[in-house]
Scaffold this motif. Structure first.
Motif, PDB file in Angstrom:
ATOM      1  N   ALA A   1       0.831  -1.201   0.000  1.00 57.22           N
ATOM      2  CA  ALA A   1       0.000   0.000   0.000  1.00 57.22           C
ATOM      3  C   ALA A   1       0.867   1.254   0.000  1.00 57.22           C
ATOM      4  O   ALA A   1       0.613   2.209  -0.750  1.00 57.22           O
ATOM      5  CB  ALA A   1      -0.933  -0.001   1.206  1.00 57.22           C
ATOM      6  N   VAL A   2       1.920   1.258   0.828  1.00 55.17           N
ATOM      7  CA  VAL A   2       2.838   2.398   0.870  1.00 55.17           C
ATOM      8  C   VAL A   2       3.537   2.567  -0.469  1.00 55.17           C
ATOM      9  O   VAL A   2       3.699   3.686  -0.980  1.00 55.17           O
ATOM     10  CB  VAL A   2       3.870   2.226   2.008  1.00 55.17           C
TER      11      VAL A   2
ATOM     12  N   LEU B   1      -3.754   2.963 -17.642  1.00 56.07           N
ATOM     13  CA  LEU B   1      -4.476   3.832 -18.576  1.00 56.07           C
ATOM     14  C   LEU B   1      -5.597   4.571 -17.856  1.00 56.07           C
ATOM     15  O   LEU B   1      -5.886   5.730 -18.164  1.00 56.07           O
ATOM     16  CB  LEU B   1      -5.026   3.002 -19.736  1.00 56.07           C
ATOM     17  N   ALA B   2      -6.237   3.910 -16.892  1.00 55.98           N
ATOM     18  CA  ALA B   2      -7.261   4.591 -16.096  1.00 55.98           C
ATOM     19  C   ALA B   2      -6.621   5.594 -15.149  1.00 55.98           C
ATOM     20  O   ALA B   2      -7.126   6.711 -14.951  1.00 55.98           O
ATOM     21  CB  ALA B   2      -8.078   3.567 -15.308  1.00 55.98           C
ATOM     22  N   ILE B   3      -5.476   5.221 -14.563  1.00 59.43           N
ATOM     23  CA  ILE B   3      -4.779   6.108 -13.632  1.00 59.43           C
ATOM     24  C   ILE B   3      -4.304   7.375 -14.335  1.00 59.43           C
ATOM     25  O   ILE B   3      -4.298   8.469 -13.759  1.00 59.43           O
ATOM     26  CB  ILE B   3      -3.594   5.361 -12.998  1.00 59.43           C
ATOM     27  N   ILE B   4      -3.913   7.235 -15.600  1.00 59.20           N
ATOM     28  CA  ILE B   4      -3.374   8.357 -16.370  1.00 59.20           C
ATOM     29  C   ILE B   4      -4.417   9.448 -16.608  1.00 59.20           C
ATOM     30  O   ILE B   4      -4.074  10.615 -16.787  1.00 59.20           O
ATOM     31  CB  ILE B   4      -2.823   7.836 -17.723  1.00 59.20           C
TER      32      ILE B   4
ATOM     33  N   LEU C   1      -7.545   3.596  -7.266  1.00 55.89           N
ATOM     34  CA  LEU C   1      -7.869   4.428  -6.109  1.00 55.89           C
ATOM     35  C   LEU C   1      -6.641   4.765  -5.265  1.00 55.89           C
ATOM     36  O   LEU C   1      -6.581   5.832  -4.656  1.00 55.89           O
ATOM     37  CB  LEU C   1      -8.921   3.718  -5.238  1.00 55.89           C
ATOM     38  N   LEU C   2      -5.640   3.884  -5.235  1.00 58.34           N
ATOM     39  CA  LEU C   2      -4.450   4.149  -4.435  1.00 58.34           C
ATOM     40  C   LEU C   2      -3.449   5.052  -5.158  1.00 58.34           C
ATOM     41  O   LEU C   2      -2.703   5.790  -4.523  1.00 58.34           O
ATOM     42  CB  LEU C   2      -3.775   2.834  -4.038  1.00 58.34           C
TER      43      LEU C   2
ATOM     44  N   PRO D   1      -4.746   9.788  -6.010  1.00 61.49           N
ATOM     45  CA  PRO D   1      -4.627  10.988  -5.160  1.00 61.49           C
ATOM     46  C   PRO D   1      -3.247  11.633  -5.176  1.00 61.49           C
ATOM     47  O   PRO D   1      -3.129  12.853  -5.336  1.00 61.49           O
ATOM     48  CB  PRO D   1      -4.978  10.446  -3.764  1.00 61.49           C
ATOM     49  N   THR D   2      -2.183  10.830  -5.023  1.00 63.30           N
ATOM     50  CA  THR D   2      -0.851  11.423  -4.985  1.00 63.30           C
ATOM     51  C   THR D   2      -0.361  11.811  -6.374  1.00 63.30           C
ATOM     52  O   THR D   2       0.365  12.799  -6.529  1.00 63.30           O
ATOM     53  CB  THR D   2       0.164  10.458  -4.336  1.00 63.30           C
ATOM     54  N   SER D   3      -0.741  11.051  -7.401  1.00 66.48           N
ATOM     55  CA  SER D   3      -0.265  11.384  -8.748  1.00 66.48           C
ATOM     56  C   SER D   3      -0.846  12.708  -9.227  1.00 66.48           C
ATOM     57  O   SER D   3      -0.166  13.508  -9.875  1.00 66.48           O
ATOM     58  CB  SER D   3      -0.605  10.257  -9.730  1.00 66.48           C
ATOM     59  N   VAL D   4      -2.103  12.968  -8.907  1.00 68.41           N
ATOM     60  CA  VAL D   4      -2.738  14.233  -9.302  1.00 68.41           C
ATOM     61  C   VAL D   4      -2.091  15.410  -8.569  1.00 68.41           C
ATOM     62  O   VAL D   4      -1.883  16.485  -9.145  1.00 68.41           O
ATOM     63  CB  VAL D   4      -4.253  14.182  -9.018  1.00 68.41           C
ATOM     64  N   ARG D   5      -1.736  15.209  -7.314  1.00 67.32           N
ATOM     65  CA  ARG D   5      -1.134  16.282  -6.529  1.00 67.32           C
ATOM     66  C   ARG D   5       0.275  16.637  -7.005  1.00 67.32           C
ATOM     67  O   ARG D   5       0.692  17.796  -6.923  1.00 67.32           O
ATOM     68  CB  ARG D   5      -1.094  15.893  -5.049  1.00 67.32           C
TER      69      ARG D   5
END
Length: 277
Positions: free
Chosen positions: A14-15, A66-69, A231-232, A235-239
């Motif tokens: 998870a980390v 591809l969804a994360i991107i 979902l994991l 959040p951090t990739s967008v920031r």
């Protein structure tokens, strides 16, 4: 699937996912890529530990990024556009054929063996890296962009390969633009816009491609897209995507070329090792 995974391993994974999400956002901003090179190996290890069958493991690792991107690319594109370096005329030429290429690549993913994804990644990444690191003018096709039919062809090729490589199209489109004399900063900024065009149809295509395999896919999967991975990471990739975009504009042209080339060599080396292991 096997459930023999300890709480300590779950915590570590998870980390790792959260940290990799941050690295993905920075890469998207700095290089105009979607970060699939970071996401794929981490997801592969997670799915291996979770007992996901080999037949669906690699496609799941390709479809999920591809969804994360999607949100990462949108954030990166908006930051680059605010700097005024995105060439919208190029994106308009590529828009339709890139999307069609992604659809075709997603269809191929239904039947492609897992190693095909790695081989394509190694070849394209290595060629891109050599051109950037050595900065040879012999790899330059001229100071102007190619004729529109050729540019349209580039778009289709970028779409197909991007779907099979699980990237936002950044290194491919940047390569073509620098071949035709576009500055590396503008090439990367414009490439960030392709992430949006590639990721949405690409993710939908992999959902459809994996739907017949739902019986052997892990829980919380939509075809070849893992909702847990999505979902994991997001959040951090967008920031961190805007941080990477701002960093890209502070680096000199030559440093950015070398950094991008070294990054691609690392990616190519990792996948080559996995093919030979």
């Amino acid at each position: 699937m096997s459930s023999a995974i300890s709480p300590g391993e779950l915590t570590f994974l998870a980390v790792a996912l959260v940290l990799a999400g941050g690295a993905t956002g920075i890469l998207a901003g700095v290089f105009g890529v979607g970060g699939g090179a970071v996401i794929v190996p981490i997801l592969y290890e997670i799915f291996r530990l979770a007992g996901v069958p080999e037949e669906v493991r690699m496609p799941l690792c390709v479809g999920t990024p591809l969804a994360i991107i999607i949100p990462t690319s949108i954030r990166s594109f908006m930051t680059h556009r605010a700097k005024g370096l995105v060439d919208l005329s190029i994106l308009k030429i590529w828009a339709v054929t890139v999307v069609l290429g992604v659809v075709a690549g997603s269809y191929v993913a239904r039947f492609a063996p897992p190693d095909l994804f790695k081989i394509i990644f190694v070849v394209v990444a290595a060629l891109s890296a050599l051109r950037l690191i050595f900065a040879t003018d012999r790899w330059n096709f001229g100071a102007e962009l190619a004729a529109k039919p050729i540019m349209v062809g580039y778009g289709g090729l970028i779409g197909v390969l991007s779907a099979l490589m699980s990237i936002g199209g950044g290194q491919l489109s940047s390569l073509f633009m620098t071949f035709h004399g576009r500055p590396i900063h503008q090439a990367i900024a414009t490439s960030s816009g392709l992430g949006v065009l590639i990721s949405i149809p690409g993710a939908l295509g992999f959902i459809d491609a994996g739907w017949p395999k739902m019986a052997v896919l892990p829980p919380l999967s939509l075809g070849f897209v893992s909702l847990i991975g999505f979902l994991l990471f997001v959040p951090t990739s967008v920031r961190t995507a805007p941080i990477g975009a701002r960093l890209a504009h502070r680096l000199s042209k030559r440093r950015l070329e070398v950094a991008f080339g070294l990054f691609l060599l690392v990616v190519a080396g990792r996948f080559t090792w996995s093919l030979l292991a």
